[in-house]
Design a protein around this motif. Sequence first.
Motif, mmCIF file in Angstrom:
data_model
loop_
_atom_site.group_PDB
_atom_site.id
_atom_site.type_symbol
_atom_site.label_atom_id
_atom_site.label_comp_id
_atom_site.label_asym_id
_atom_site.label_seq_id
_atom_site.Cartn_x
_atom_site.Cartn_y
_atom_site.Cartn_z
ATOM 1 N N PHE A 54 0.838 -1.198 0.000
ATOM 2 C CA PHE A 54 0.000 0.000 0.000
ATOM 3 C C PHE A 54 0.872 1.247 0.000
ATOM 4 O O PHE A 54 2.051 1.193 0.355
ATOM 5 C CB PHE A 54 -0.914 0.010 1.234
ATOM 6 N N GLU A 55 0.277 2.351 -0.378
ATOM 7 C CA GLU A 55 1.002 3.618 -0.399
ATOM 8 C C GLU A 55 1.337 4.107 1.000
ATOM 9 O O GLU A 55 2.299 4.842 1.181
ATOM 10 C CB GLU A 55 0.188 4.685 -1.135
ATOM 11 N N ASP A 56 0.538 3.688 2.011
ATOM 12 C CA ASP A 56 0.777 4.180 3.372
ATOM 13 C C ASP A 56 0.361 3.137 4.402
ATOM 14 O O ASP A 56 -0.237 2.116 4.086
ATOM 15 C CB ASP A 56 0.030 5.485 3.613
ATOM 16 N N GLN A 57 0.689 3.399 5.648
ATOM 17 C CA GLN A 57 0.401 2.471 6.727
ATOM 18 C C GLN A 57 -1.104 2.305 6.958
ATOM 19 O O GLN A 57 -1.560 1.224 7.319
ATOM 20 C CB GLN A 57 1.076 2.915 8.024
ATOM 21 N N ALA A 58 -1.878 3.349 6.743
ATOM 22 C CA ALA A 58 -3.324 3.256 6.958
ATOM 23 C C ALA A 58 -3.936 2.175 6.067
ATOM 24 O O ALA A 58 -4.773 1.389 6.518
ATOM 25 C CB ALA A 58 -3.990 4.604 6.716
ATOM 26 N N GLY A 59 -3.536 2.129 4.813
ATOM 27 C CA GLY A 59 -4.037 1.101 3.906
ATOM 28 C C GLY A 59 -3.611 -0.283 4.338
ATOM 29 O O GLY A 59 -4.397 -1.232 4.306
ATOM 30 N N ALA A 60 -2.362 -0.411 4.765
ATOM 31 C CA ALA A 60 -1.862 -1.706 5.224
ATOM 32 C C ALA A 60 -2.621 -2.164 6.459
ATOM 33 O O ALA A 60 -2.991 -3.332 6.570
ATOM 34 C CB ALA A 60 -0.365 -1.603 5.507
#
Length: 94
Positions: A54-60
């Motif tokens: 993912f582009e960022d930790q929130a997506g992960a």
Amino acid sequence: MYAVVRRYEGVTDPAEAGRRVDEGFVTLLRQVPGFVAYYWVDAGGGVMVSMSVFEDQAGADESVKRAADFVRDHLESLLPNPPQVSAGQVVAAG
């Protein structure tokens, strides 16, 4: 970018698990903001490994929640053991 790796051991039917992931989970994961890529790998010997990027930790983080829900609802009989989950920032890519 941020990646999550899940390792499942004791998989009872890798082909069926792969089919269910491909037909159901991949679509759910693509809807998560920041989705980059997903891979489901049959590592042999009853072991399967997934990698989400993912582009960022929130997506992960959201992918971890969705994976747990999907396994509980659709794969519990095929993936009888909880996964080993590793996550972190991607520091090199090719």
